[in-house]
Design an enzyme around this catalytic site. Structure first.
Site, PDB file in Angstrom:
ATOM      1  CG  HIS A  53      -2.003  -4.220   4.191  1.00  0.00           C
ATOM      2  ND1 HIS A  53      -1.029  -3.239   4.512  1.00  0.00           N
ATOM      3  CD2 HIS A  53      -2.126  -4.241   2.815  1.00  0.00           C
ATOM      4  CE1 HIS A  53      -0.632  -2.606   3.343  1.00  0.00           C
ATOM      5  NE2 HIS A  53      -1.504  -3.170   2.420  1.00  0.00           N
ATOM      6  CG  HIS A  55      -1.759  -5.775   0.034  1.00  0.00           C
ATOM      7  ND1 HIS A  55      -2.642  -4.628  -0.269  1.00  0.00           N
ATOM      8  CD2 HIS A  55      -2.907  -6.902  -0.443  1.00  0.00           C
ATOM      9  CE1 HIS A  55      -3.947  -4.853  -0.530  1.00  0.00           C
ATOM     10  NE2 HIS A  55      -3.951  -6.065  -0.653  1.00  0.00           N
ATOM     11  CG  ASP A  57       2.917  -2.848  -1.578  1.00  0.00           C
ATOM     12  OD1 ASP A  57       1.921  -3.670  -1.421  1.00  0.00           O
ATOM     13  OD2 ASP A  57       2.855  -1.555  -1.319  1.00  0.00           O
ATOM     14  CG  HIS A  58       2.633  -2.958   2.671  1.00  0.00           C
ATOM     15  ND1 HIS A  58       2.221  -1.724   3.517  1.00  0.00           N
ATOM     16  CD2 HIS A  58       2.054  -2.784   1.489  1.00  0.00           C
ATOM     17  CE1 HIS A  58       1.982  -1.025   2.675  1.00  0.00           C
ATOM     18  NE2 HIS A  58       1.795  -1.618   1.506  1.00  0.00           N
ATOM     19  CG  HIS A 109      -5.710  -1.106   1.690  1.00  0.00           C
ATOM     20  ND1 HIS A 109      -5.616  -0.615   0.285  1.00  0.00           N
ATOM     21  CD2 HIS A 109      -4.475  -1.827   1.944  1.00  0.00           C
ATOM     22  CE1 HIS A 109      -4.614  -1.059  -0.593  1.00  0.00           C
ATOM     23  NE2 HIS A 109      -3.663  -1.608   0.489  1.00  0.00           N
ATOM     24  CG  ASP A 131      -0.914   0.450   1.400  1.00  0.00           C
ATOM     25  OD1 ASP A 131      -0.032   1.283   1.786  1.00  0.00           O
ATOM     26  OD2 ASP A 131      -0.926  -0.328   0.588  1.00  0.00           O
ATOM     27  CG  HIS A 169       2.300   3.346  -1.019  1.00  0.00           C
ATOM     28  ND1 HIS A 169       2.967   2.609  -1.932  1.00  0.00           N
ATOM     29  CD2 HIS A 169       1.697   2.285  -0.540  1.00  0.00           C
ATOM     30  CE1 HIS A 169       2.586   1.468  -1.955  1.00  0.00           C
ATOM     31  NE2 HIS A 169       1.790   1.026  -0.982  1.00  0.00           N
TER      32      HIS A 169
HETATM   33 FE    FE Z   1       0.887  -0.541  -0.453  1.00  0.00          FE
HETATM   34 ZN    ZN Z   2      -1.699  -2.395   0.311  1.00  0.00          ZN
END
Ligand code: FE
Ligand code: ZN
Length: 256
Positions: A53, A55, A57-58, A109, A131, A169
């Site tokens: 996805h 985001h 942090d990915h 998400h 996530d 995570h």
């Molecule tokens: Fe994340």
């Molecule tokens: Zn995420």
């Protein structure tokens, strides 16, 4: 084929699969841990990056990794990504060195979130679920509805029970504190929480976790069971049917 969890940021994992020659990574939010690993393994080359996805942090390390490796990138067709990627959607399959990865669309998400499931030859299957599903929990509903997330989790729960669930995570211990509040008499959950606390004390990942354990302990996969649904109803009178119970459970977790 070997599976490795590379820690990134405070609590992310970048999942890495490798053969004797080739490396695949999932959701590299940061390029540094991947480049450091590759430097320690000069015989291996990164050729594939999977993204679940949009985001940061990915996705934050993808462009740098592509610049270093010329790896091909596969990501959700339904999301806007900050780099070029081959779009994948429900039902697509990717071939990676005798491993077939199946794409599942798992909105909730984010609106276009995808997961990748495949079975390496002679090994338990792997699921890269980003996530969507966490051990003992699930992702927050930033873009999707409770009905979408419940359906996404139902389809993940229908995968083979021996599947190794590779969440993005390390949220397990905080998820389990909530799970124990919702489902306090669940002995499998009590045992699992002790195992995970021991792993974290040794600074070891609690992941991957097998899907059959998740189905026994994760309240978000057990929201239709009597103990979980009754507990949610006692907490929130708006929980009437499957979807409103799931929605109330997710809301309870947000406020926990
Ligand atoms: Fe994340
Ligand atoms: Zn995420």
């Amino acid at each position: 084929m070997k599976l490795i969890a590379l820690p990134a940021f405070a609590d992310n994992y970048i999942w890495l699969l490798h053969t004797d020659h080739h490396v695949l990574v999932v959701d590299p939010g940061d390029s540094a841990p991947v480049l450091a690993w590759l430097q320690l393994h000069p015989d291996l080359s990164l050729d594939t990056i999977l993204v679940t996805h949009h985001h940061a942090d990915h996705t934050g390390g993808v462009a740098d990794l592509v610049a270093h490796s010329k790896a091909r990138v596969w990501g959700p067709a339904m999301e806007v990504l900050p780099f070029g990627a081959h779009g994948v959607q429900q039902g697509d399959t990717l071939e990676w060195h005798h491993l077939t990865l199946n794409v599942l669309e798992v909105p909730g998400h984010t609106a276009g979130h995808v997961a990748f499931w495949g079975q390496p030859v002679g090994q338990a299957p792997v699921l890269f679920c980003g996530d969507t599903l966490f051990s003992g929990g699930c992702g927050r509903l930033f873009e999707g509805t409770p009905a979408q997330m419940l359906d996404s989790l139902d389809r993940l729960a229908a995968l083979p029970e021996e599947t190794r669930v590779c969440c993005a995570h390390e949220y397990t211990l905080s998820n389990l504190r909530f799970a124990l509040a919702v489902d306090p008499d669940n002995t499998a959950l009590q045992t699992y929480a002790q195992t995970c606390a021991g792993l974290r004390q040794q600074n070891k990942p609690t992941l991957p976790v097998s899907l059959n354990i998740e189905k026994a302990i994760n309240p978000f996969l057990r929201s239709r069971t009597a103990p979980v649904s009754q507990s949610v109803r006692e907490h929130d009178a708006s929980a009437l049917d499957d979807v409103s119970t799931f929605a109330a459970l997710r809301k309870w977790k947000n406020e926990f």
